[in-house]
Design an enzyme around this catalytic site. Structure first.
Site: not given
Ligand code: GRF
Length: 194
Positions: A113, A149
């Protein structure tokens, strides 16, 4: 370490940059996990290509045809068990799970997160951080539980919030640390399981 790598699945819905960082980490011969399955609920998720390029099996399981959260989760659960998965990593997977699923995988499912939980759970995280006037933010890897979360924290990384930041500039700074943090956290968890 026994030499057996922890069979890991990654769940995505989009871009998949965290998936890519995990794939890259798994390329090291001493890494204690291997990715054996990537599941996306979105057919056009860009991240699926990272998996295909690495020769990792993919499954697309769209959530829409399933009448309930539980029915969708049951299909995900079936796919995970068919692939004999021991650890699940959620990486930008944009569906909330049923309590049934969270409990079934408790202690074996992680999420990343983009905030310093317990601050700023949910969505539009960077907007919230900026609106609150925070001077630092970061990323958290935690165990997934039925409450969004809120599961036990495994690892965090911090970044400064800089004057003039927009949600986009802050997101990019946080994402950079996510790409180191997630592979480290998975290593820690996997080493306990080998
Ligand atoms: C990341 O910022 C993650 O923390 C959140 O969603 C985003 C996903 O990015 N849960 P990616 O698809 O891994 O590039």
């Amino acid at each position: 370490m026994s030499g057996a790598r922890v069979r890991t699945a990654v769940l995505i819905s989009g871009r998949g940059s965290n998936l890519k960082s995990l794939i890259d980490a798994c390329a090291a011969s001493d890494y204690p996990a291997e990715i054996v399955l990537v599941i996306s609920n979105v057919e056009i998720a860009g991240g699926l290509q990272f998996a295909r390029d690495a020769g990792i099996p993919t499954r697309v399981i769209p959530h829409k045809p399933y009448p309930t959260r539980e029915a969708f989760d049951a299909e995900i659960d079936r796919a995970l068990r068919e692939a004999d998965v021991a650890l699940v990593c959620e990486a930008g997977f944009m569906r909330i799970h049923s309590a049934w699923f969270a409990e079934r995988w408790a202690g074996r499912i992680l999420n990343i997160h983009p905030s310093l939980l317990p601050k700023f759970p949910g969505i539009r995280v960077h907007e919230q951080v900026l609106a609150a006037g925070e001077t630092e933010s970061g990323a958290t890897v935690h165990y997934l539980t039925a409450d969004l979360d809120s599961g036990p924290i495994i690892a965090q990384a911090r970044v400064p919030v800089l004057p003039g930041d927009t949600p986009e500039t802050l997101a990019a700074r946080v994402l950079e640390v996510e790409h180191k943090l997630y592979p480290e956290a998975v290593r820690m968890v996997a080493e306990r399981n080998t």
